[in-house]
Motif scaffolding. Structure first.
Motif, PDB file in Angstrom:
ATOM      1  N   UNK A 191       0.850  -1.187   0.000  1.00 51.92           N
ATOM      2  CA  UNK A 191       0.000   0.000   0.000  1.00 51.92           C
ATOM      3  C   UNK A 191       0.883   1.233   0.000  1.00 51.92           C
ATOM      4  N   UNK A 192       0.541   2.221  -0.820  1.00 55.13           N
ATOM      5  CA  UNK A 192       1.363   3.425  -0.953  1.00 55.13           C
ATOM      6  C   UNK A 192       0.514   4.640  -0.582  1.00 55.13           C
ATOM      7  N   UNK A 193       0.912   5.314   0.492  1.00 52.98           N
ATOM      8  CA  UNK A 193       0.212   6.506   0.973  1.00 52.98           C
ATOM      9  C   UNK A 193       0.918   7.763   0.471  1.00 52.98           C
ATOM     10  N   UNK A 194       0.114   8.756   0.066  1.00 50.53           N
ATOM     11  CA  UNK A 194       0.645  10.061  -0.338  1.00 50.53           C
ATOM     12  C   UNK A 194       0.503  11.022   0.825  1.00 50.53           C
ATOM     13  N   UNK A 195       1.648  11.485   1.362  1.00 53.53           N
ATOM     14  CA  UNK A 195       1.645  12.401   2.497  1.00 53.53           C
ATOM     15  C   UNK A 195       2.520  13.611   2.200  1.00 53.53           C
ATOM     16  N   UNK A 196       2.103  14.755   2.745  1.00 53.16           N
ATOM     17  CA  UNK A 196       2.861  16.000   2.637  1.00 53.16           C
ATOM     18  C   UNK A 196       3.535  16.284   3.979  1.00 53.16           C
ATOM     19  N   UNK A 197       4.830  16.580   3.931  1.00 56.21           N
ATOM     20  CA  UNK A 197       5.596  16.938   5.124  1.00 56.21           C
ATOM     21  C   UNK A 197       5.707  18.458   5.194  1.00 56.21           C
ATOM     22  N   UNK A 198       5.193  19.037   6.280  1.00 56.06           N
ATOM     23  CA  UNK A 198       5.231  20.486   6.456  1.00 56.06           C
ATOM     24  C   UNK A 198       6.130  20.830   7.644  1.00 56.06           C
ATOM     25  N   UNK A 199       7.066  21.752   7.410  1.00 55.53           N
ATOM     26  CA  UNK A 199       7.987  22.178   8.447  1.00 55.53           C
ATOM     27  C   UNK A 199       7.591  23.556   8.962  1.00 55.53           C
ATOM     28  N   UNK A 200       7.765  23.809  10.249  1.00 56.49           N
ATOM     29  CA  UNK A 200       7.504  25.158  10.768  1.00 56.49           C
ATOM     30  C   UNK A 200       8.570  26.142  10.293  1.00 56.49           C
ATOM     31  N   UNK A 201       8.254  27.417  10.395  1.00 54.46           N
ATOM     32  CA  UNK A 201       9.212  28.461  10.012  1.00 54.46           C
ATOM     33  C   UNK A 201      10.268  28.641  11.101  1.00 54.46           C
ATOM     34  N   UNK A 202      11.355  29.294  10.700  1.00 54.00           N
ATOM     35  CA  UNK A 202      12.386  29.742  11.642  1.00 54.00           C
ATOM     36  C   UNK A 202      13.021  28.595  12.431  1.00 54.00           C
ATOM     37  N   UNK A 203      13.302  27.506  11.725  1.00 57.74           N
ATOM     38  CA  UNK A 203      13.971  26.385  12.378  1.00 57.74           C
ATOM     39  C   UNK A 203      15.478  26.564  12.431  1.00 57.74           C
ATOM     40  N   UNK A 204      16.022  27.447  11.583  1.00 56.85           N
ATOM     41  CA  UNK A 204      17.457  27.497  11.415  1.00 56.85           C
ATOM     42  C   UNK A 204      17.887  26.445  10.405  1.00 56.85           C
ATOM     43  N   UNK A 205      19.179  26.285  10.176  1.00 61.46           N
ATOM     44  CA  UNK A 205      19.649  25.304   9.194  1.00 61.46           C
ATOM     45  C   UNK A 205      19.321  23.880   9.636  1.00 61.46           C
ATOM     46  N   UNK A 206      18.688  23.108   8.740  1.00 62.58           N
ATOM     47  CA  UNK A 206      18.269  21.750   9.089  1.00 62.58           C
ATOM     48  C   UNK A 206      19.076  20.731   8.286  1.00 62.58           C
ATOM     49  N   UNK A 207      19.114  19.516   8.809  1.00 60.71           N
ATOM     50  CA  UNK A 207      19.699  18.364   8.112  1.00 60.71           C
ATOM     51  C   UNK A 207      18.686  17.233   8.127  1.00 60.71           C
ATOM     52  N   UNK A 208      18.674  16.451   7.062  1.00 56.85           N
ATOM     53  CA  UNK A 208      17.788  15.298   6.967  1.00 56.85           C
ATOM     54  C   UNK A 208      18.612  14.025   6.963  1.00 56.85           C
ATOM     55  N   UNK A 209      18.217  13.075   7.822  1.00 61.83           N
ATOM     56  CA  UNK A 209      18.948  11.820   7.958  1.00 61.83           C
ATOM     57  C   UNK A 209      17.992  10.641   7.823  1.00 61.83           C
ATOM     58  N   UNK A 210      18.535   9.536   7.323  1.00 57.38           N
ATOM     59  CA  UNK A 210      17.768   8.295   7.231  1.00 57.38           C
ATOM     60  C   UNK A 210      18.315   7.291   8.233  1.00 57.38           C
ATOM     61  N   UNK A 211      17.415   6.666   8.976  1.00 55.20           N
ATOM     62  CA  UNK A 211      17.771   5.577   9.880  1.00 55.20           C
ATOM     63  C   UNK A 211      16.892   4.394   9.532  1.00 55.20           C
ATOM     64  N   UNK A 212      17.513   3.231   9.333  1.00 53.78           N
ATOM     65  CA  UNK A 212      16.752   2.043   8.981  1.00 53.78           C
ATOM     66  C   UNK A 212      17.289   0.854   9.753  1.00 53.78           C
ATOM     67  N   UNK A 213      16.429  -0.090  10.028  1.00 59.37           N
ATOM     68  CA  UNK A 213      16.841  -1.290  10.753  1.00 59.37           C
ATOM     69  C   UNK A 213      17.477  -2.289   9.798  1.00 59.37           C
TER      70      UNK A 213
END
Length: 290
Positions: A191-213
């Motif tokens: 099953x494939x769900x379509x989701x939108x990821x929304x970030x709040x303003x003024x977070x400063x510089x962000x990084x995205x990481x993947x963690x998997x088992x």
């Protein structure tokens, strides 16, 4: 150095095989009585032969969920994909965030999809990692004992328009309208769900990481490796990934080499309810768009 975030016994995972019935309008699945351990489930994931891609009744080894996650960042929509080595299939692919559905969530697969986002997509800010919400429900924070969390901000997940075709379990129609396919090489329903990821303003510089088992000896472990980003952003053009790929580190997009990348079967061609390929090359995926 990698940071160990989680270690658990894979035998704690229990699921069930499914009976799947499909026709031109809808797909129905229902669990069968047999309980399967992780190893027993893997043993049943063998190639499935179906003569018709539109109408069939068959048994599959398991239910899986994937999340087609979209991020709007600095005026551009991006698809989020993650890298995974798959020893059982002998490849390394970029795929959607995804996971196996345990028995207790077979009738609530959206909850499993949300848990996978919380576990696999980590958003780091100068003030800690962001917790997440779906509508008014807080997502789990599986690594709270090891990673500091932002105390004032959170990200939001929202459902996007779903598939036109109906997917039902034995009790109800899945209201979020995920798309669905049977993957014949592994005899599994996805099953494939379509989701939108929304970030709040003024977070400063962000990084995205993947963690998997992954298996280490007799345990499933999850590690955070900041040296090797395995979560990537692909700009979206007319709902398809453009021929570009980036990691995001300290607020900066860093271009990734796309010359020898394979995508998982979730990006391969579909024939009605079936996907019959194990993966597709990045170049072939983009050639299909023209």
């Amino acid at each position: 150095m990698t940071e160990l975030l989680l270690s658990k016994d894979p035998q704690r995972f229990i699921t069930q095989p499914l009976l799947v019935e499909a026709n031109a309008e809808q797909l129905l699945y229902q669990p069968l009585a047999q309980s399967l351990s992780f190893g027993q489930m893997q043993a049943r994931r063998v190639p499935l032969q179906l003569s018709c891609a539109e109408q069939f009744t068959t048994e599959v080894a398991n239910l899986g969920v994937s999340v087609r996650l979209t991020l709007h960042w600095q005026g551009q929509d991006y698809a989020i994909v993650v890298q995974q080595e798959r020893p059982d299939r002998g490849d390394c692919v970029l795929k959607l965030i995804s996971g196996y559905v345990p028995s207790h969530l077979l009738e609530l697969p959206l909850l499993c999809a949300l848990e996978e986002v919380a576990e696999e997509c980590l958003i780091e800010t100068p003030h800690g990692f962001l917790p997440g919400r779906f509508d008014c429900v807080w997502l789990p924070t599986p690594y709270a004992d090891h990673l500091p969390h932002h105390k004032k901000a959170s990200y939001q997940l929202q459902a996007k328009c779903g598939s036109a075709r109906t997917v039902r379990n034995q009790r109800q129609t899945l209201q979020e309208r995920p798309s669905a396919y049977v993957h014949t090489p592994t005899a599994s329903l996805q099953l494939v769900y379509d989701l939108q990821l929304q970030l709040p303003d003024n977070l400063g510089p962000i990084s995205l990481w993947h963690v998997d088992e992954h298996l280490e000896g007799q345990h499933l472990v999850a590690r955070l490796d900041r040296r090797h980003p395995k979560l990537f952003l692909a700009p979206l053009t007319e709902h398809r990934m453009a021929n570009q790929l980036f990691s995001l580190h300290n607020g900066e997009l860093i271009a990734a080499d796309t010359r020898d990348i394979w995508l998982s079967e979730g990006f391969a061609p579909r024939q009605h309810w079936l996907v019959q390929d194990s993966h597709i090359h990045w170049a072939d995926y983009h050639a299909r768009a023209h």
